[in-house]
Write a protein that holds these residues in place. Structure first.
Motif, PDB file in Angstrom:
ATOM      1  N   TRP A 151       0.848  -1.202   0.000  1.00  0.00           N
ATOM      2  CA  TRP A 151       0.000   0.000   0.000  1.00  0.00           C
ATOM      3  C   TRP A 151       0.880   1.248   0.000  1.00  0.00           C
ATOM      4  O   TRP A 151       0.703   2.159  -0.808  1.00  0.00           O
ATOM      5  N   THR A 168       2.813   5.951  -2.591  1.00  0.00           N
ATOM      6  CA  THR A 168       3.698   7.097  -2.296  1.00  0.00           C
ATOM      7  C   THR A 168       5.106   6.963  -2.872  1.00  0.00           C
ATOM      8  O   THR A 168       5.813   7.967  -2.975  1.00  0.00           O
ATOM      9  N   ARG A 205      -2.741   6.023  10.309  1.00  0.00           N
ATOM     10  CA  ARG A 205      -2.044   5.404   9.170  1.00  0.00           C
ATOM     11  C   ARG A 205      -2.048   6.273   7.918  1.00  0.00           C
ATOM     12  O   ARG A 205      -1.248   6.064   7.012  1.00  0.00           O
ATOM     13  N   ILE A 246       2.782   7.110   7.725  1.00  0.00           N
ATOM     14  CA  ILE A 246       3.605   6.371   6.772  1.00  0.00           C
ATOM     15  C   ILE A 246       4.419   7.290   5.857  1.00  0.00           C
ATOM     16  O   ILE A 246       5.253   6.830   5.085  1.00  0.00           O
ATOM     17  N   MET A 266      -4.060  15.991   7.759  1.00  0.00           N
ATOM     18  CA  MET A 266      -3.943  16.290   6.337  1.00  0.00           C
ATOM     19  C   MET A 266      -5.124  15.731   5.568  1.00  0.00           C
ATOM     20  O   MET A 266      -5.543  14.596   5.796  1.00  0.00           O
ATOM     21  N   GLN A 308      -6.005  14.020  -0.310  1.00  0.00           N
ATOM     22  CA  GLN A 308      -6.402  14.222  -1.708  1.00  0.00           C
ATOM     23  C   GLN A 308      -6.375  15.696  -2.105  1.00  0.00           C
ATOM     24  O   GLN A 308      -6.011  16.035  -3.225  1.00  0.00           O
ATOM     25  N   ASN A 343       5.737  12.815  -2.486  1.00  0.00           N
ATOM     26  CA  ASN A 343       5.045  11.644  -2.984  1.00  0.00           C
ATOM     27  C   ASN A 343       5.502  11.426  -4.437  1.00  0.00           C
ATOM     28  O   ASN A 343       5.465  12.356  -5.235  1.00  0.00           O
ATOM     29  N   ARG A 399       4.078   9.922  -6.776  1.00  0.00           N
ATOM     30  CA  ARG A 399       2.994  10.130  -7.755  1.00  0.00           C
ATOM     31  C   ARG A 399       2.809  11.615  -8.057  1.00  0.00           C
ATOM     32  O   ARG A 399       2.432  11.984  -9.164  1.00  0.00           O
TER      33      ARG A 399
HETATM   34  N1  ACO Z   1      -2.414   1.704   4.658  1.00  0.00           N
HETATM   35  C1  ACO Z   1      -3.498   1.060   4.160  1.00  0.00           C
HETATM   36  N2  ACO Z   1      -4.630   1.683   3.861  1.00  0.00           N
HETATM   37  C2  ACO Z   1      -4.688   3.020   4.026  1.00  0.00           C
HETATM   38  C3  ACO Z   1      -3.596   3.749   4.530  1.00  0.00           C
HETATM   39  C4  ACO Z   1      -2.431   3.026   4.855  1.00  0.00           C
HETATM   40  N3  ACO Z   1      -1.326   3.636   5.351  1.00  0.00           N
HETATM   41  N4  ACO Z   1      -3.934   5.049   4.590  1.00  0.00           N
HETATM   42  C5  ACO Z   1      -5.191   5.155   4.146  1.00  0.00           C
HETATM   43  N5  ACO Z   1      -5.651   3.914   3.806  1.00  0.00           N
HETATM   44  C6  ACO Z   1      -6.948   3.564   3.278  1.00  0.00           C
HETATM   45  C7  ACO Z   1      -8.009   4.555   3.680  1.00  0.00           C
HETATM   46  O1  ACO Z   1      -8.539   4.253   4.947  1.00  0.00           O
HETATM   47  C8  ACO Z   1      -9.018   4.354   2.570  1.00  0.00           C
HETATM   48  O2  ACO Z   1      -9.751   3.201   2.848  1.00  0.00           O
HETATM   49  P1  ACO Z   1     -11.344   3.166   2.521  1.00  0.00           P
HETATM   50  O3  ACO Z   1     -11.425   3.355   1.033  1.00  0.00           O
HETATM   51  O4  ACO Z   1     -11.721   1.820   2.999  1.00  0.00           O
HETATM   52  O5  ACO Z   1     -11.906   4.303   3.291  1.00  0.00           O
HETATM   53  C9  ACO Z   1      -8.152   4.082   1.353  1.00  0.00           C
HETATM   54  O6  ACO Z   1      -6.891   3.614   1.863  1.00  0.00           O
HETATM   55  C10 ACO Z   1      -7.919   5.278   0.483  1.00  0.00           C
HETATM   56  O7  ACO Z   1      -7.558   6.377   1.314  1.00  0.00           O
HETATM   57  P2  ACO Z   1      -7.166   7.772   0.724  1.00  0.00           P
HETATM   58  O8  ACO Z   1      -6.829   8.717   1.825  1.00  0.00           O
HETATM   59  O9  ACO Z   1      -8.227   8.156  -0.246  1.00  0.00           O
HETATM   60  O10 ACO Z   1      -5.839   7.365  -0.063  1.00  0.00           O
HETATM   61  P3  ACO Z   1      -5.143   8.080  -1.243  1.00  0.00           P
HETATM   62  O11 ACO Z   1      -5.145   7.238  -2.437  1.00  0.00           O
HETATM   63  O12 ACO Z   1      -5.590   9.510  -1.384  1.00  0.00           O
HETATM   64  O13 ACO Z   1      -3.642   8.102  -0.737  1.00  0.00           O
HETATM   65  C11 ACO Z   1      -2.114   9.668   0.204  1.00  0.00           C
HETATM   66  C12 ACO Z   1      -3.311   8.795   0.460  1.00  0.00           C
HETATM   67  C13 ACO Z   1      -0.927   8.776  -0.144  1.00  0.00           C
HETATM   68  C14 ACO Z   1      -1.775  10.460   1.449  1.00  0.00           C
HETATM   69  C15 ACO Z   1      -2.468  10.595  -0.980  1.00  0.00           C
HETATM   70  O14 ACO Z   1      -3.672  11.282  -0.762  1.00  0.00           O
HETATM   71  C16 ACO Z   1      -1.415  11.594  -1.233  1.00  0.00           C
HETATM   72  O15 ACO Z   1      -0.356  11.259  -1.710  1.00  0.00           O
HETATM   73  N6  ACO Z   1      -1.691  12.869  -0.955  1.00  0.00           N
HETATM   74  C17 ACO Z   1      -0.718  13.889  -1.146  1.00  0.00           C
HETATM   75  C18 ACO Z   1      -0.388  14.427   0.146  1.00  0.00           C
HETATM   76  C19 ACO Z   1       1.047  14.330   0.518  1.00  0.00           C
HETATM   77  O16 ACO Z   1       1.885  13.784  -0.174  1.00  0.00           O
HETATM   78  N7  ACO Z   1       1.290  14.882   1.653  1.00  0.00           N
HETATM   79  C20 ACO Z   1       2.584  14.863   2.168  1.00  0.00           C
HETATM   80  C21 ACO Z   1       2.632  15.763   3.329  1.00  0.00           C
HETATM   81  S1  ACO Z   1       2.268  17.342   2.945  1.00  0.00           S
HETATM   82  C22 ACO Z   1       3.488  18.036   2.143  1.00  0.00           C
HETATM   83  O17 ACO Z   1       4.554  17.535   2.098  1.00  0.00           O
HETATM   84  C23 ACO Z   1       3.200  19.232   1.475  1.00  0.00           C
END
Ligand code: ACO
Length: 320
Positions: free
Chosen positions: A32, A37, A150, A154, A210, A213, A250, A252
């Protein structure tokens, strides 16, 4: 007038924490985390805090640049995780490295902090106020991470990166800075707060929250936008850029930015797989790695771009 980097240094958290290690404390998996990421591991600190890591990165940058700490006029430390309200972290670095002639202060702009600090350094040099400036990005995010969440725990790692800058020949330097406080709520970490004797409330600790999305959408729109702006302003073509050194939040996001800019991935070096997101430290750590691995040549045009809490964003164009 331009500004050049004459030395780089970095320092990472002392302990490697893999995705498998995190799967022991929250419900997650290596699959995951790495597919969402690009992160495989991160270094967390078990001892040295922000200032100590920053001081070590600073020593290495001074050594790399052949600069004695007494020669520094200014120390700028970009961080969201200072150890104290005061003294500021930059003053702690000053004391630790013996930069007795430097003024020192911190800059707070989350993951954009290093880019803002570089732009601040440029302004002081362009104004003829200071000659040699130490610019550091350092964060000890593990202390403000909620290790039961979580969705965020991570992502982050601890570390510091530093550069020494001075006036350079030529005029290749461009900068874009932006902020949108009305969208601050998508990425927050409340400062230690509390009441006073009137409210009877005790101190509260803040952790990172945070909307992943929203941050994702913001980053993939703003970063290409400000890169294009800085290129246009400086009348530099994309083909002339050697590397885009982006905040490592990230994989992506970096992929999406490359696609939007229609630039090949080879121009987007990454170390997020090993270090996670080290916030203000991520750009100078990556720069130091490129430098130490001999991947930068004199005259290479570089773009650095950051985005983060505030919301804030910025890009700068300079020559190695
Ligand atoms: N492990 C397993 N499952 C998880 C985890 C995890 N660590 N975290 C979330 N999930 C689950 C969620 O509960 C959700 O489950 P559900 O569908 O049953 O509700 C599912 O995975 C999808 O969750 P989302 O939050 O929609 O996951 P997304 O695909 O958006 O990925 C992430 C999350 C990686 C944080 C993504 O939104 C992202 O990359 N965002 C950019 C933000 C970023 O990079 N921030 C960094 C810090 S800020 C900065 O540096 C500026």
């Amino acid at each position: 007038m331009t500004m050049k980097i004459i030395g780089t240094g970095s320092c990472l958290g002392d302990r490697l924490v893999t995705n498998q290690d995190l799967a022991q404390i929250v419900e997650t998996s290596d699959e995951w985390i790495s597919s969402r990421t690009g992160i495989k591991g991160r270094r967390l600190t078990t001892g040295p805090g922000t200032s100590e890591m920053a001081a070590e990165a600073a020593r290495r940058a001074c050594e790399d640049g052949g600069v004695r700490p007494e020669e520094l006029d200014l120390i700028l430390l970009a961080t969201s995780t200072p150890e104290n309200h005061f003294p500021n972290g930059a003053c702690e670095v000053q004391a630790a490295i013996g930069a007795v002639n430097a003024a020192a202060f911190d800059i707070s702009a989350a993951c954009t902090g290093f880019v803002f600090a570089m732009q601040t350094a440029y302004s002081f040099i362009a104004a003829g106020i200071f000659q040699k400036i130490l610019v550091i990005g350092a964060d000890d995010l593990s202390k403000i991470t909620d290790w039961t969440d979580r969705k965020t725990c991570i992502l982050f790692g601890d570390g510091a990166g530093a550069v020494v800058v001075e006036k350079g020949e030529g005029d290749t330097f461009g900068q874009i800075m932006g902020s949108d406080g009305s969208r601050g709520h998508v990425l927050t970490c409340k400062a230690r707060s509390g009441g006073n004797f009137l409210t009877g409330k005790g101190p509260e600790m803040g952790y990172i929250h945070m909307d992943g999305q929203e941050v994702f959408k913001f980053a993939v729109k703003k970063v290409p936008e400000c890169v294009e702006q800085v290129l246009k302003r400086q009348q530099v073509q994309k083909e002339d850029i050697r590397y885009y050194i982006l905040h490592q939040a990230n994989e992506r996001i970096i992929d999406a930015v490359a696609k939007r800019l229609k630039e090949p991935m080879e121009k987007f070096p990454m170390d997020i797989q090993d270090h996670g997101n080290t916030s203000a430290a991520s750009i100078p750590i990556l720069l130091d790695e490129l430098n130490r691995h001999g991947r930068l040549a004199s005259g290479d045009k570089l773009i650095m771009a950051g985005f983060g809490g505030g919301l804030t964003w910025g890009a700068l164009l300079m020559e190695w």
